[in-house]
Design a protein around this motif. Structure first.
Motif, PDB file in Angstrom:
ATOM      1  N   TYR A 127      22.913  86.075  17.122  1.00 10.33           N
ATOM      2  CA  TYR A 127      22.953  85.497  18.388  1.00 10.33           C
ATOM      3  C   TYR A 127      24.530  85.002  19.081  1.00 10.33           C
ATOM      4  CZ  TYR A 127      23.681  80.907  20.798  1.00 10.33           C
ATOM      5  OH  TYR A 127      24.091  80.019  21.786  1.00 10.33           O
ATOM      6  N   PHE A 128      25.210  85.106  17.863  1.00  9.68           N
ATOM      7  CA  PHE A 128      26.736  84.868  18.299  1.00  9.68           C
ATOM      8  C   PHE A 128      27.057  86.303  19.060  1.00  9.68           C
ATOM      9  CE2 PHE A 128      31.074  85.065  17.773  1.00  9.68           C
ATOM     10  CZ  PHE A 128      31.651  84.172  18.096  1.00  9.68           C
ATOM     11  N   TRP A 129      26.740  87.301  18.563  1.00 12.82           N
ATOM     12  CA  TRP A 129      26.986  88.729  19.089  1.00 12.82           C
ATOM     13  C   TRP A 129      26.421  88.858  20.453  1.00 12.82           C
ATOM     14  CZ3 TRP A 129      30.114  92.537  19.231  1.00 12.82           C
ATOM     15  CH2 TRP A 129      29.867  93.903  19.753  1.00 12.82           C
ATOM     16  N   LEU A 130      25.032  88.436  20.644  1.00  9.75           N
ATOM     17  CA  LEU A 130      24.290  88.810  21.985  1.00  9.75           C
ATOM     18  C   LEU A 130      24.744  87.752  22.857  1.00  9.75           C
ATOM     19  CD1 LEU A 130      20.925  89.789  20.581  1.00  9.75           C
ATOM     20  CD2 LEU A 130      22.501  91.303  21.500  1.00  9.75           C
ATOM     21  N   GLU A 131      24.948  86.612  22.610  1.00 15.51           N
ATOM     22  CA  GLU A 131      25.184  85.379  23.549  1.00 15.51           C
ATOM     23  C   GLU A 131      26.501  85.070  23.755  1.00 15.51           C
ATOM     24  OE1 GLU A 131      22.682  84.573  25.526  1.00 15.51           O
ATOM     25  OE2 GLU A 131      21.269  85.896  24.233  1.00 15.51           O
ATOM     26  N   ILE A 132      27.435  85.397  22.663  1.00 13.57           N
ATOM     27  CA  ILE A 132      28.830  84.611  23.064  1.00 13.57           C
ATOM     28  C   ILE A 132      29.918  85.633  22.915  1.00 13.57           C
ATOM     29  CG2 ILE A 132      30.478  83.382  21.711  1.00 13.57           C
ATOM     30  CD1 ILE A 132      28.116  81.527  20.771  1.00 13.57           C
ATOM     31  N   HIS A 133      29.558  86.549  21.726  1.00 12.74           N
ATOM     32  CA  HIS A 133      31.117  87.611  21.333  1.00 12.74           C
ATOM     33  C   HIS A 133      31.023  88.788  22.502  1.00 12.74           C
ATOM     34  CE1 HIS A 133      34.348  89.006  18.956  1.00 12.74           C
ATOM     35  NE2 HIS A 133      33.535  89.989  18.849  1.00 12.74           N
ATOM     36  N   ARG A 134      29.707  89.407  22.536  1.00  8.14           N
ATOM     37  CA  ARG A 134      29.929  90.600  23.241  1.00  8.14           C
ATOM     38  C   ARG A 134      30.311  90.290  24.896  1.00  8.14           C
ATOM     39  NH1 ARG A 134      26.999  96.026  22.931  1.00  8.14           N
ATOM     40  NH2 ARG A 134      27.238  96.962  25.191  1.00  8.14           N
ATOM     41  N   PRO A 135      29.368  89.191  25.539  1.00  7.44           N
ATOM     42  CA  PRO A 135      29.921  89.102  26.873  1.00  7.44           C
ATOM     43  C   PRO A 135      31.081  88.112  27.014  1.00  7.44           C
ATOM     44  CG  PRO A 135      28.100  87.264  25.908  1.00  7.44           C
ATOM     45  CD  PRO A 135      28.538  88.443  24.794  1.00  7.44           C
ATOM     46  N   TYR A 136      31.550  87.363  26.193  1.00 11.22           N
ATOM     47  CA  TYR A 136      32.884  86.638  26.369  1.00 11.22           C
ATOM     48  C   TYR A 136      34.080  86.587  25.422  1.00 11.22           C
ATOM     49  CZ  TYR A 136      29.059  83.918  29.093  1.00 11.22           C
ATOM     50  OH  TYR A 136      28.220  83.760  29.923  1.00 11.22           O
ATOM     51  N   THR A 137      33.764  86.346  24.119  1.00  8.00           N
ATOM     52  CA  THR A 137      34.920  86.300  23.010  1.00  8.00           C
ATOM     53  C   THR A 137      35.400  87.709  22.701  1.00  8.00           C
ATOM     54  OG1 THR A 137      33.470  86.116  21.275  1.00  8.00           O
ATOM     55  CG2 THR A 137      34.162  84.068  22.228  1.00  8.00           C
ATOM     56  N   TYR A 138      34.654  88.894  23.123  1.00  5.91           N
ATOM     57  CA  TYR A 138      35.155  90.147  22.656  1.00  5.91           C
ATOM     58  C   TYR A 138      36.238  90.492  23.551  1.00  5.91           C
ATOM     59  CZ  TYR A 138      34.961  94.886  20.714  1.00  5.91           C
ATOM     60  OH  TYR A 138      35.261  95.970  20.255  1.00  5.91           O
ATOM     61  N   VAL A 139      35.973  90.177  24.767  1.00  3.82           N
ATOM     62  CA  VAL A 139      37.139  90.527  25.781  1.00  3.82           C
ATOM     63  C   VAL A 139      38.136  89.637  25.745  1.00  3.82           C
ATOM     64  CG1 VAL A 139      37.292  90.430  28.365  1.00  3.82           C
ATOM     65  CG2 VAL A 139      35.203  91.399  27.506  1.00  3.82           C
ATOM     66  N   ILE A 140      37.877  88.258  25.541  1.00  2.00           N
ATOM     67  CA  ILE A 140      39.125  87.487  25.373  1.00  2.00           C
ATOM     68  C   ILE A 140      40.035  87.593  24.244  1.00  2.00           C
ATOM     69  CG2 ILE A 140      39.676  84.948  24.483  1.00  2.00           C
ATOM     70  CD1 ILE A 140      37.077  84.127  26.136  1.00  2.00           C
ATOM     71  N   GLU A 141      39.451  88.273  23.096  1.00  2.00           N
ATOM     72  CA  GLU A 141      40.011  88.720  21.839  1.00  2.00           C
ATOM     73  C   GLU A 141      41.110  89.800  22.260  1.00  2.00           C
ATOM     74  OE1 GLU A 141      39.093  89.304  17.347  1.00  2.00           O
ATOM     75  OE2 GLU A 141      37.838  90.193  18.562  1.00  2.00           O
ATOM     76  N   LEU A 142      40.386  91.083  22.960  1.00  2.00           N
ATOM     77  CA  LEU A 142      41.233  91.929  23.399  1.00  2.00           C
ATOM     78  C   LEU A 142      42.566  91.594  24.286  1.00  2.00           C
ATOM     79  CD1 LEU A 142      38.752  94.901  24.084  1.00  2.00           C
ATOM     80  CD2 LEU A 142      40.468  94.783  22.389  1.00  2.00           C
ATOM     81  N   ALA A 143      41.991  90.624  25.396  1.00  3.57           N
ATOM     82  CA  ALA A 143      43.086  90.082  26.191  1.00  3.57           C
ATOM     83  C   ALA A 143      43.988  89.571  25.696  1.00  3.57           C
ATOM     84  CB  ALA A 143      42.273  89.259  27.536  1.00  3.57           C
ATOM     85  N   VAL A 144      43.715  88.525  24.590  1.00  2.00           N
ATOM     86  CA  VAL A 144      44.953  87.901  23.738  1.00  2.00           C
ATOM     87  C   VAL A 144      45.667  88.827  22.951  1.00  2.00           C
ATOM     88  CG1 VAL A 144      45.220  85.970  22.052  1.00  2.00           C
ATOM     89  CG2 VAL A 144      43.480  85.779  23.940  1.00  2.00           C
TER      90      VAL A 144
END
Length: 372
Positions: A127-144
């Motif tokens: 759930y975290f991967w599909l709904e949170i990490h892939r659409p949001y936190t993955y990009v945030i992590e790369l940007a930070v």
């Protein structure tokens, strides 16, 4: 569980093995021991990052999805580790334990998130991967990660420039203490941060995910550069304990007393040919002229608008030009004459001579012989 070995997986596996080996060697290396602890940890965390790529290209994730979100991602620590290593190796600033902890808080939080996810159920991780990490936190992590690394590279380079100024005003032989490899490491990490920046844009704008392990190859290059630079770097502990911390001089005209002292400094260098000593330091030279090292450096900087090393090398170059007209260069090697003038290597001599004369030593010799 079988592993799919292909060109990509074999390459990444080699990079991982190399990273582990480099981390251990840096950790047990005696020279620059405290500084190398940061470098060893940086190499190890870069290696952990490569595990994610290996699990992907070797289809380990496909055969065991439960391995997703292993606590192997610590990109927020890359910048602080580089910064702490730079400060420790150059001795330009000392951080307290509390200050170090503050720098690593983002990395601790990043690692804690992955530990939490790994301890959670597979359903929650999916759930975290599909709904949170892939659409949001993955990009945030790369940007930070990009912004963090870029920020720490900037401050690390400032301390390297300060270190460069200090050693140029304390030593006449910089061959083993320039930390040129560390400057190159900063540039490579800067390129990696740019790659992350463009990768973030590609994910957000075009939903594009690279199919080749280009980022991992860049990580591997960084680890190799760390290995070559960190393992070959000579011990700087004694050097940093000896040098005078020289501040950037203000351009103020010298008074009569200082002008007389400057004349003594130049006379001492010429008459006693102190420039012929390859390892001449500011501290040694200050003892010859019977002035404090800080005052000696100030007089050279403000009176001659030169660093200590440029001051010494000026006389070495003048001595070389004098020798060229006195000896038969057909019977002498260029390196031999350069060493006789106080230079420690042919490469250093060629670089310094061209900087000061605008031509190579060979060109100068040919012109002198044609004139004669």
């Amino acid at each position: 569980m079988s592993i799919d070995f292909n060109i990509s997986s074999v390459l990444v596996f080699f990079l991982i093995a190399n990273g582990v080996f480099v981390s251990v060697l840096l950790l047990i290396k005696r020279d620059n021991k405290k500084a190398n602890q940061y470098l060893s940890l940086l190499a190890f965390l870069l290696t952990l990052w490569l595990l994610d790529t290996f699990f992907g290209v070797a289809d380990i994730y496909g055969k065991n999805p439960n391995l997703y979100f292993l606590p192997i991602y610590y990109s927020f620590a890359f910048g602080p580790l580089l910064y702490c290593y730079t400060l420790q190796i150059t001795h330009t600033k000392k951080l307290s334990l509390k200050e170090k902890f503050i720098h690593f808080i983002p990395a601790i939080l990043q690692g804690s998130l992955y530990v939490f996810l790994q301890l959670s159920s597979y359903q929650f991780r999916l759930y975290f991967w599909l709904e949170i990490h892939r659409p949001y936190t993955y990009v945030i992590e790369l940007a930070v990660s990009f912004l963090s690394l870029l920020t720490y590279i900037y401050f690390s380079r400032r301390h390297l420039l300060k270190y460069k100024f200090i050693i140029e005003n304390n030593y006449s032989n910089l061959h083993k203490i320039t930390l040129q490899w560390l400057r190159q490491l900063h540039w490579v990490l800067f390129l990696v941060s740019l790659f992350w920046f463009f990768e973030t844009i590609a994910r957000v704008v075009w939903n594009l995910y690279p199919s080749t392990p280009l980022s991992s190859i860049m990580m591997g290059v960084i680890i190799i550069l760390i290995a070559v630079g960190g393992l070959l770097q000579s011990d700087l502990k004694m050097i940093n304990n000896e040098f005078e911390t020289i501040e950037q001089p203000q351009q103020i005209a010298l008074n009569d007393t200082e002008l007389r002292q400057l004349a003594i400094i130049k006379d001492k260098m010429v008459n006693e040919q102190l420039f012929l000593q390859p390892e001449l330091t500011l501290k040694d030279f200050a003892n010859y002229v019977q002035l404090p090292p800080r005052e000696t450096s100030k007089l050279i900087n403000q009176g001659l608008h030169q660093s200590f090393i440029d001051f010494v090398n000026h006389f070495r170059v003048m001595h070389f030009k004098l020798l060229v007209n006195q000896v038969d260069m057909k019977k002498m090697s260029l390196l031999g004459v350069a060493l006789d003038c106080g230079f420690n290597s042919k490469a250093t001599f060629n670089r310094v001579f061209k900087k000061m004369e605008g031509k190579s030593p060979s060109e100068f010799i040919n012109e002198s012989q044609n004139t004669n």
